[in-house]
Motif scaffolding. Structure first.
Motif, short mmCIF file in Angstrom:
data_model
loop_
_atom_site.label_atom_id
_atom_site.label_comp_id
_atom_site.label_asym_id
_atom_site.label_seq_id
_atom_site.Cartn_x
_atom_site.Cartn_y
_atom_site.Cartn_z
N GLY A 154 -1.74 5.16 0.24
CA GLY A 154 -3.16 4.84 0.30
C GLY A 154 -3.68 3.98 -0.83
N ARG A 155 -2.82 3.58 -1.76
CA ARG A 155 -3.27 2.77 -2.90
C ARG A 155 -2.55 1.42 -2.91
N ASP A 187 -2.18 16.40 2.43
CA ASP A 187 -1.89 15.04 1.96
C ASP A 187 -3.19 14.26 1.77
N LEU A 188 -4.09 14.36 2.73
CA LEU A 188 -5.35 13.61 2.66
C LEU A 188 -6.22 14.08 1.50
N GLU A 240 0.87 -1.17 0.00
CA GLU A 240 0.00 0.00 0.00
C GLU A 240 0.90 1.22 0.00
N LEU A 283 -4.67 12.65 -1.67
CA LEU A 283 -4.95 11.22 -1.78
C LEU A 283 -6.44 10.93 -1.95
N GLN A 284 -7.24 11.98 -1.90
CA GLN A 284 -8.70 11.86 -2.02
C GLN A 284 -9.28 11.04 -0.87
N SER A 285 -8.61 11.10 0.27
CA SER A 285 -9.14 10.46 1.47
C SER A 285 -10.17 11.35 2.16
N LEU A 286 -10.11 12.64 1.88
CA LEU A 286 -11.06 13.60 2.42
C LEU A 286 -11.62 14.45 1.28
N SER A 287 -12.86 14.85 1.44
CA SER A 287 -13.41 15.84 0.51
C SER A 287 -13.02 17.22 1.00
#
Length: 233
Positions: free
Chosen positions: A128-129, A203-204, A125, A207-211
């Motif tokens: 995040g991917r 960073d988030l 990973e 990474l598209q972990s958050l809108s």
């Protein structure tokens, strides 16, 4: 001439090189590189003066093994390009001192998880991917050897009576290893690493972990010193 043919080539038929360059069946040719690395590793172990190595520091031990490996390649008359030779020596050092083929993955700070799904497949990973890597172990025995090395360093053991073990690496990484009979398709290993640098809001978002809306809400809540309850993970 490709790597497979270069590894199988011997100039002069030196008798001392015979064990390292013994003829192999045509169907085994694709595994030639790994076979030579395996046999060269055995030669290294048999010729190393372990008592002498005990009196050396880590850098000196690696230098001694590096020198001996190169000498064995010359004696066996194995012709490699400079790049292939350096790759072989590096992998031998990883097998001798470190955690084999997954060592470079442990040095990559972008990787948070290493998932060894039998000796043939290694996923990571990264940021995040999940990615399938080109890393592989020679065989199940090679993977089992690395698992034993990890577990023994923390004073644990793994065998048929205890086929599942959780442990930690010196850097704090969490390790989970499972071997047969609990693992039906062969040994598996997972390593969860901890980032040296915490992910920022930026960073988030990347990474598209958050809108953007969620990031704005969390930023505002923190600035207002509101109580937050975070669940899941």
């Amino acid at each position: 001439m490709n790597l497979r043919h270069r590894l199988g080539r011997s100039n002069g038929g030196n008798a001392a090189a015979a064990p390292l360059l013994a003829p192999r069946a045509p169907e085994a040719e694709p595994d030639r590189y790994q076979q030579i690395k395996k046999q060269l590793h055995r030669e290294l172990i048999s010729k190393l003066d372990l008592n002498m190595l005990e009196g050396l520091d880590e850098g000196q031990r690696r230098a001694q093994v590096d020198h001996l490996a190169r000498r064995l390649l010359v004696e066996a008359e194995i012709r490699l390009t400079r790049g292939d030779e350096e790759r072989l020596i590096t992998e031998l050092l990883h097998d001798t001192f470190d955690l084999g083929p997954i060592t470079p993955l442990l040095l990559d700070e972008e990787i948070s998880d290493i998932l060894v799904n039998t000796h043939r497949q290694v996923y990571v990973e990264r940021l995040g991917r999940l990615e399938l890597t080109s890393v592989a172990f020679r065989d199940e025995a090679h993977l089992r050897h690395i698992i034993d090395r990890i577990i023994s360093r923390v004073g644990r053991r793994i065998d048929e009576s205890t086929p599942l073990v959780d442990a930690r690496l010196p850097d704090g990484s969490r390790v989970n290893a499972i071997i047969p009979p609990a693992a039906l398709d062969g040994p598996i290993l997972s390593i969860r690493r901890f980032r040296r640098r915490a992910l920022s809001i930026e960073d988030l978002l990347e990474l598209q972990s958050l809108s953007a809306e969620t990031a704005q809400f969390l930023t505002g809540a923190c600035r207002a010193r509101l109580n937050l309850l975070i669940t899941g993970g």
